[in-house]
Scaffold this active site. Structure first.
Site, PDB file in Angstrom:
ATOM      1  CB  CYS A  28      36.994  66.901  59.948  1.00 18.33           C
ATOM      2  SG  CYS A  28      38.584  67.698  60.173  1.00 18.33           S
ATOM      3  CB  CYS A  57      38.397  63.471  61.988  1.00 17.51           C
ATOM      4  SG  CYS A  57      39.923  64.420  62.086  1.00 17.51           S
ATOM      5  NE  ARG A 111      54.912  64.697  51.381  1.00 18.21           N
ATOM      6  CZ  ARG A 111      54.166  64.797  52.489  1.00 18.21           C
ATOM      7  NH1 ARG A 111      53.171  65.644  52.548  1.00 18.21           N
ATOM      8  NH2 ARG A 111      54.426  64.037  53.525  1.00 18.21           N
ATOM      9  CD  GLU A 126      51.496  68.005  50.459  1.00 15.88           C
ATOM     10  OE1 GLU A 126      52.482  68.461  51.060  1.00 15.88           O
ATOM     11  OE2 GLU A 126      50.557  67.415  51.029  1.00 15.88           O
ATOM     12  CD  GLU A 149      50.343  60.898  58.420  1.00 14.70           C
ATOM     13  OE1 GLU A 149      51.233  61.738  58.594  1.00 14.70           O
ATOM     14  OE2 GLU A 149      49.129  61.170  58.421  1.00 14.70           O
ATOM     15  NE  ARG A 206      45.803  68.018  52.870  1.00 20.23           N
ATOM     16  CZ  ARG A 206      45.907  67.367  54.009  1.00 20.23           C
ATOM     17  NH1 ARG A 206      47.108  66.996  54.436  1.00 20.23           N
ATOM     18  NH2 ARG A 206      44.855  67.090  54.727  1.00 20.23           N
ATOM     19  CD  GLU A 215      38.600  64.241  57.953  1.00 22.04           C
ATOM     20  OE1 GLU A 215      39.006  64.845  56.954  1.00 22.04           O
ATOM     21  OE2 GLU A 215      38.800  64.627  59.123  1.00 22.04           O
ATOM     22  CG  ASN A 219      45.760  61.196  60.399  1.00 22.27           C
ATOM     23  OD1 ASN A 219      44.577  61.049  60.090  1.00 22.27           O
ATOM     24  ND2 ASN A 219      46.414  62.295  60.112  1.00 22.27           N
ATOM     25  NE  ARG A 251      50.933  60.098  51.491  1.00 23.00           N
ATOM     26  CZ  ARG A 251      51.173  61.019  52.442  1.00 23.00           C
ATOM     27  NH1 ARG A 251      51.093  60.691  53.724  1.00 23.00           N
ATOM     28  NH2 ARG A 251      51.485  62.257  52.108  1.00 23.00           N
ATOM     29  CG  ASP A 305      50.823  60.131  61.937  1.00 17.96           C
ATOM     30  OD1 ASP A 305      49.660  60.587  61.941  1.00 17.96           O
ATOM     31  OD2 ASP A 305      51.819  60.790  61.588  1.00 17.96           O
TER      32      ASP A 305
HETATM   33  P1  ATP Z   1      51.935  64.435  55.951  1.00 21.43           P
HETATM   34  O1  ATP Z   1      52.584  64.606  57.284  1.00 21.43           O
HETATM   35  O2  ATP Z   1      52.364  63.210  55.202  1.00 21.43           O
HETATM   36  O3  ATP Z   1      51.993  65.695  55.124  1.00 21.43           O
HETATM   37  P2  ATP Z   1      49.460  65.231  56.987  1.00 21.43           P
HETATM   38  O4  ATP Z   1      49.768  65.237  58.419  1.00 21.43           O
HETATM   39  O5  ATP Z   1      49.480  66.505  56.229  1.00 21.43           O
HETATM   40  O6  ATP Z   1      50.399  64.188  56.237  1.00 21.43           O
HETATM   41  P3  ATP Z   1      46.703  64.825  57.387  1.00 21.43           P
HETATM   42  O7  ATP Z   1      46.304  66.203  57.081  1.00 21.43           O
HETATM   43  O8  ATP Z   1      46.679  64.393  58.782  1.00 21.43           O
HETATM   44  O9  ATP Z   1      48.098  64.490  56.749  1.00 21.43           O
HETATM   45  O10 ATP Z   1      45.847  63.879  56.438  1.00 21.43           O
HETATM   46  C1  ATP Z   1      45.568  62.543  56.750  1.00 21.43           C
HETATM   47  C2  ATP Z   1      45.927  61.599  55.654  1.00 21.43           C
HETATM   48  O11 ATP Z   1      45.767  62.164  54.361  1.00 21.43           O
HETATM   49  C3  ATP Z   1      47.369  61.181  55.688  1.00 21.43           C
HETATM   50  O12 ATP Z   1      47.554  60.179  56.632  1.00 21.43           O
HETATM   51  C4  ATP Z   1      47.554  60.667  54.300  1.00 21.43           C
HETATM   52  O13 ATP Z   1      47.010  59.372  54.182  1.00 21.43           O
HETATM   53  C5  ATP Z   1      46.718  61.592  53.472  1.00 21.43           C
HETATM   54  N1  ATP Z   1      47.522  62.651  52.852  1.00 21.43           N
HETATM   55  C6  ATP Z   1      47.885  63.831  53.377  1.00 21.43           C
HETATM   56  N2  ATP Z   1      48.602  64.572  52.499  1.00 21.43           N
HETATM   57  C7  ATP Z   1      48.694  63.811  51.366  1.00 21.43           C
HETATM   58  C8  ATP Z   1      49.308  64.005  50.088  1.00 21.43           C
HETATM   59  N3  ATP Z   1      49.933  65.130  49.803  1.00 21.43           N
HETATM   60  N4  ATP Z   1      49.203  63.028  49.179  1.00 21.43           N
HETATM   61  C9  ATP Z   1      48.535  61.893  49.450  1.00 21.43           C
HETATM   62  N5  ATP Z   1      47.940  61.643  50.639  1.00 21.43           N
HETATM   63  C10 ATP Z   1      48.012  62.580  51.595  1.00 21.43           C
HETATM   64 ZN    ZN Z   2      39.930  65.843  60.185  1.00 17.58          ZN
HETATM   65 MG    MG Z   3      50.972  67.447  55.075  1.00 19.36          MG
END
Ligand code: ATP
Ligand code: ZN
Ligand code: MG
Length: 503
Positions: A304, A462, A345, A336, A434, A334, A353, A437, A469, A416
């Site tokens: 976004c 968004c 993850r 992580e 999750e 990311r 998106e 969202n 996931r 979520d």
């Molecule tokens: P989380 O709380 O699990 O870390 P987030 O709040 O960081 O998720 P958002 O940034 O809101 O996630 O991203 C939206 C979507 O992207 C999530 O619902 C998920 O489907 C996906 N997503 C986020 N981080 C990851 C990851 N590390 N691996 C796979 N999918 C991910």
């Molecule tokens: Zn967004």
């Molecule tokens: Mg996250």
């Protein structure tokens, strides 16, 4: 609460009659402070002194901060001195600036701040003394931002360790699950996927790749196309400017993959490096560090921000609202770190998106429509056990804040979608995953990027559809045997690619 600053003005020459300064300064300061503060407060010139080409002055104010009035004093003084004594103003620096403001709750631990300062707390107030602020810092409102940051950091201390907000909205019926195992482990056993070659990344063989693309097709054909979303394609690198505007750079600098550029593409500049690779067959990291620039961008974190950049400074026609677009070209990266787990993850994932802009009413209606389409997919195509909940909005989370709007006013916010993973234990106690969202953000980003509607308020929102996931949630519940998968999903899958046999 009183604020006070001591400034030093450097003049273009020491030949200024002190009497002229004595005449001008009190009047200019009085005018500027009066104009800036109005009836909100009071300001005064405490003292001033002239030594050669240096003029120091102290001003104090209540009801508003005195740095903007100071800038107008400096400008006017320059004009008057130019006219009457042929002397100009070279520069202005604030040597110290004491700001007093309320802080609630009071911090329990020290509050560090990255610019020169002294900071103390007493009786529900912070006293922040900023040191050596250049003119640019005054024009750019650093003092106000620094005070806001201190308040925010104090507030964050009180959130630390607190649970994130979570409030159930809707829960699907319980289902029987053929799946028992951790889907990543199960896929590894069958050689469907392979971990690596770099941190938190996975190689998907033909079978899981086909399943992930099937998930993508379902999202596009069953959710996005019926609601009129149009596909856009964005670049994979995000600029720092964009992430400063969205707050991401200040919210999660430790979660980005940073992009660096070679300082040169001339092979001659790289000769020492290539010699070392040729001879040692290893990466000469020290040499490499000298040959690349500091990071100039960030690999896509979420899509976004760059979609907002695309619309920045534009005015949207009422006929085009709500504007509905989505990107599936940029891949999310990311860092992580310790949180990595299987395909659930990962450090690199595929995400669609959808982003939407419109009036608040249009976005609320669109949210209902999106929820209905998602429900249709999860109930009748994937047949998942899932639930939705109001959670701490991502734009607060990702910019460091925590909170949830009051239930009655929950127009803006994040929902979520979570799936039950049988391998994690009983549904009542296990942590659910999750898997996507959906948010309405209000004016936060349309303001930040100056995106306007032809008329009326323009809000945005968004939704993050995480395909890894979706896939892991599905496989965790249904298992890896196609015979156990729902009919409608099998229709979408069509013929499965043959497994690659490894001998
Ligand atoms: P989380 O709380 O699990 O870390 P987030 O709040 O960081 O998720 P958002 O940034 O809101 O996630 O991203 C939206 C979507 O992207 C999530 O619902 C998920 O489907 C996906 N997503 C986020 N981080 C990851 C990851 N590390 N691996 C796979 N999918 C991910
Ligand atoms: Zn967004
Ligand atoms: Mg996250």
């Amino acid at each position: 609460m009183e604020n006070e600053l001591r400034a030093e003005i450097t003049l273009s020459s020491p030949d200024v009659p002190a009497a002229l300064i004595d005449e001008l300064l009190p009047k200019l300061a009085g005018d500027a402070l009066g104009k800036a503060l109005g009836t909100r407060g009071e300001g005064r010139l405490i003292r001033h002194e002239l030594h050669g080409d240096k003029l120091t002055l102290e001003i104090a104010s209540t009801g508003g901060r005195p740095h903007q009035p100071l800038l107008s004093v400096v400008r006017k003084l320059g004009e008057e001195l130019g006219r009457r004594a042929k002397v100009g103003v070279r520069s202005v620096t604030v040597l110290r600036y004491r700001l007093t403001f309320a802080v609630e709750p009071m911090p329990t631990k020290p509050v560090p701040l990255a610019i020169p300062h002294h900071l103390s707390f007493a009786d529900g107030r912070a006293t922040l003394e900023l040191l050596d602020l250049p003119e640019e810092a005054l024009r750019d409102n650093w003092p106000d931002r620094a005070a806001t940051l201190v308040e925010e950091k104090a507030r964050r201390q009180s959130y630390a360790g607190k649970e994130q907000a979570w409030e159930l909205i809707e829960q699907s019926p319980k289902r029987e699950h053929a799946g028992r195992d951790d889907p990543t482990e199960a896929m590894l056993k069958r050689n469907w996927v392979r971990s690596g070659p770099t941190k938190g990344k996975w190689f998907l063989g033909p079978l899981p790749a086909h399943l992930l693309r099937t998930m993508e097709r379902i999202a596009r054909e069953e959710v996005l196309a019926p609601l009129g979303f149009l596909e856009v394609m964005q670049p994979h690198h995000d600029s720092f400017d964009i992430l400063v505007k969205t707050g991401h750079l200040e919210g999660l600098p430790g979660e980005f993959y940073y992009v660096t550029e070679p300082k040169s593409r001339d092979p001659a500049d790289w000769e020492r490096f290539t010699d070392l690779v040729a001879i040692t067959r290893k990466v000469p990291h020290d040499e490499l560090a000298k040959l690349v620039s500091p990071p100039s961008a960030v690999a896509c974190y979420a899509q976004c921000p760059t979609i907002y950049w695309w619309l920045s400074g534009r005015t949207l026609a009422v006929d085009d609202l709500p504007l509905k677009v989505y990107d599936r070209a940029a891949i999310s990266n990311r860092y992580e770190s310790g949180g990595r787990h299987g395909l659930e993850r990962v450090d690199e994932f595929h995400r669609i998106e959808p982003v939407y802009l419109g009036t608040p009413e249009q976005l609320v209606a669109l949210r209902e429509a999106l929820l209905a389409r998602y429900r249709h997919v999860f109930e009748t195509i994937l047949e998942l056990e899932w639930r939705t909940a109001w959670v701490t909005p991502f734009y607060l989370q990702q910019s460091g804040g925590v909170g949830l709007e009051e239930p009655g006013q929950r127009i803006r916010g994040t929902i979520d979608f979570e799936a039950y993973l049988p391998y994690r234990g009983p549904r009542e106690t296990a942590e659910w995953l999750e898997f996507q969202n959906l948010s309405i953000v209000g004016e936060k980003y349309t303001r930040a990027f100056t995106i306007r509607a032809q008329k009326g308020e323009l809000w945005s929102g968004c939704s993050g559809i995480g395909l890894e996931r979706w896939l892991t949630a599905f496989l965790a519940q249904k298992g890896l045997n196609a015979d156990d998968w729902p009919d409608r999903f099998r229709k979408y899958v069509g013929e499965l690619p043959k497994d690659v046999k490894f001998l």
